[in-house]
Scaffold this motif. Structure first.
Motif, PDB file in Angstrom:
ATOM      1  N   UNK A  97       0.866  -1.189   0.000  1.00 41.74           N
ATOM      2  CA  UNK A  97       0.000   0.000   0.000  1.00 41.74           C
ATOM      3  C   UNK A  97       0.890   1.222   0.000  1.00 41.74           C
ATOM      4  N   UNK A  98       1.006   1.924  -1.124  1.00 49.53           N
ATOM      5  CA  UNK A  98       1.916   3.067  -1.201  1.00 49.53           C
ATOM      6  C   UNK A  98       1.640   4.132  -0.138  1.00 49.53           C
ATOM      7  N   UNK A  99       2.721   4.698   0.377  1.00 48.87           N
ATOM      8  CA  UNK A  99       2.686   5.818   1.311  1.00 48.87           C
ATOM      9  C   UNK A  99       3.431   6.975   0.658  1.00 48.87           C
ATOM     10  N   UNK A 100       3.092   8.209   1.034  1.00 49.36           N
ATOM     11  CA  UNK A 100       3.804   9.348   0.444  1.00 49.36           C
ATOM     12  C   UNK A 100       5.317   9.209   0.588  1.00 49.36           C
ATOM     13  N   UNK A 101       6.020   9.520  -0.482  1.00 53.71           N
ATOM     14  CA  UNK A 101       7.485   9.482  -0.475  1.00 53.71           C
ATOM     15  C   UNK A 101       7.981  10.895  -0.200  1.00 53.71           C
ATOM     16  N   UNK A 102       8.789  11.025   0.844  1.00 58.10           N
ATOM     17  CA  UNK A 102       9.322  12.327   1.235  1.00 58.10           C
ATOM     18  C   UNK A 102      10.716  12.585   0.674  1.00 58.10           C
ATOM     19  N   UNK A 103      11.526  11.528   0.516  1.00 53.60           N
ATOM     20  CA  UNK A 103      12.895  11.739   0.040  1.00 53.60           C
ATOM     21  C   UNK A 103      13.440  10.464  -0.591  1.00 53.60           C
ATOM     22  N   UNK A 104      14.426  10.643  -1.444  1.00 50.11           N
ATOM     23  CA  UNK A 104      15.156   9.549  -2.088  1.00 50.11           C
ATOM     24  C   UNK A 104      16.644   9.824  -1.925  1.00 50.11           C
ATOM     25  N   UNK A 105      17.415   8.741  -1.789  1.00 49.90           N
ATOM     26  CA  UNK A 105      18.867   8.888  -1.690  1.00 49.90           C
ATOM     27  C   UNK A 105      19.509   7.635  -2.273  1.00 49.90           C
ATOM     28  N   UNK A 106      20.535   7.807  -3.095  1.00 52.07           N
ATOM     29  CA  UNK A 106      21.246   6.693  -3.710  1.00 52.07           C
ATOM     30  C   UNK A 106      22.618   6.574  -3.062  1.00 52.07           C
ATOM     31  N   UNK A 107      22.990   5.351  -2.681  1.00 50.97           N
ATOM     32  CA  UNK A 107      24.314   5.115  -2.107  1.00 50.97           C
ATOM     33  C   UNK A 107      25.191   4.380  -3.120  1.00 50.97           C
ATOM     34  N   UNK A 108      26.489   4.376  -2.846  1.00 48.35           N
ATOM     35  CA  UNK A 108      27.467   3.840  -3.796  1.00 48.35           C
ATOM     36  C   UNK A 108      27.301   2.348  -4.067  1.00 48.35           C
ATOM     37  N   UNK A 109      26.613   1.621  -3.199  1.00 52.58           N
ATOM     38  CA  UNK A 109      26.405   0.188  -3.423  1.00 52.58           C
ATOM     39  C   UNK A 109      25.214  -0.092  -4.340  1.00 52.58           C
ATOM     40  N   UNK A 110      24.618   0.955  -4.892  1.00 58.41           N
ATOM     41  CA  UNK A 110      23.495   0.795  -5.811  1.00 58.41           C
ATOM     42  C   UNK A 110      22.134   0.794  -5.143  1.00 58.41           C
ATOM     43  N   UNK A 111      22.105   1.023  -3.837  1.00 60.94           N
ATOM     44  CA  UNK A 111      20.825   1.059  -3.125  1.00 60.94           C
ATOM     45  C   UNK A 111      20.112   2.381  -3.355  1.00 60.94           C
ATOM     46  N   UNK A 112      18.807   2.280  -3.584  1.00 64.47           N
ATOM     47  CA  UNK A 112      17.949   3.453  -3.604  1.00 64.47           C
ATOM     48  C   UNK A 112      17.209   3.438  -2.272  1.00 64.47           C
ATOM     49  N   UNK A 113      17.474   4.419  -1.428  1.00 62.99           N
ATOM     50  CA  UNK A 113      16.828   4.541  -0.124  1.00 62.99           C
ATOM     51  C   UNK A 113      15.628   5.460  -0.278  1.00 62.99           C
ATOM     52  N   UNK A 114      14.514   5.048   0.288  1.00 61.67           N
ATOM     53  CA  UNK A 114      13.252   5.768   0.140  1.00 61.67           C
ATOM     54  C   UNK A 114      12.749   6.143   1.525  1.00 61.67           C
ATOM     55  N   UNK A 115      12.586   7.434   1.768  1.00 60.46           N
ATOM     56  CA  UNK A 115      12.029   7.914   3.027  1.00 60.46           C
ATOM     57  C   UNK A 115      10.534   8.114   2.873  1.00 60.46           C
TER      58      UNK A 115
END
Length: 177
Positions: A97-115
């Motif tokens: 169930x999607x929730x509002x996305x406040x921020x995105x951040x990409x790290x050097x290991x290829x991870x997309x972090x979603x706040x």
């Protein structure tokens, strides 16, 4: 050179209320607006408009990964990826169930972090998604900003202040360890 350039609807913007700006590594400026077609890219002086999926709201945050993919998070929880001249809806790869996305951040290991707003932190890596919440020890379910430091930690801001978490600990939770 001491001059300002102003862009308005007369110049091709689809709206007047700007919600976000992102400069990619090619020098293109991505403009998020609160309008029906709320994403545009300024490339070589020309604005290109991208059509968002039906029902999605304005783009709240943008990030670029090492492969040059531009990722977008919307106010209503859509996760989108720019592919050529189109937006690909990647939402199904994340929360049930999607929730509002406040921020995105990409790290050097290829991870997309979603706040998320109300769902903690998400990690999308190698096509696999994991959610990390307060039940895993995360301090807050409302993550507003993400930054990495040189010590292997992520700094998160949320509705309960600023906190630091070691990436190895986040990875362990995301990988079920």
């Amino acid at each position: 050179n001491g001059t300002f350039t102003v862009l308005t609807r007369k110049d091709g913007l689809t709206g007047d209320t700007i919600r976000g700006l992102f400069l990619d590594r090619r020098g293109d400026l991505w403009v998020s607006q609160e309008s029906i077609t709320s994403l545009q890219r300024l490339h070589e002086g020309k604005l290109q408009t991208y059509s968002q999926p039906t029902g999605s709201r304005h783009v709240r945050t943008m990030a670029e990964d090492a492969a040059g993919n531009i990722w977008l998070g919307t106010a209503d929880g859509f996760l989108l990826r720019v592919s050529g001249e189109a937006l690909v809806d990647e939402t199904a790869r994340t929360l049930a169930r999607p929730k509002p996305i406040r921020c995105l951040y990409v790290t050097s290991d290829g991870s997309l972090w979603i706040g998320y707003s109300g769902a903690g932190l998400g990690r999308l890596r190698d096509g696999r998604f994991a959610r990390i919440g307060t039940e895993h020890g995360l301090r807050d379910e409302y993550v507003c900003a993400i930054l990495a430091d040189d010590t292997g930690a992520l700094w998160l801001s949320g509705d309960r202040g600023i906190f630091q978490v070691r990436r190895r600990e986040l990875d362990a939770v995301a990988e079920g360890r």
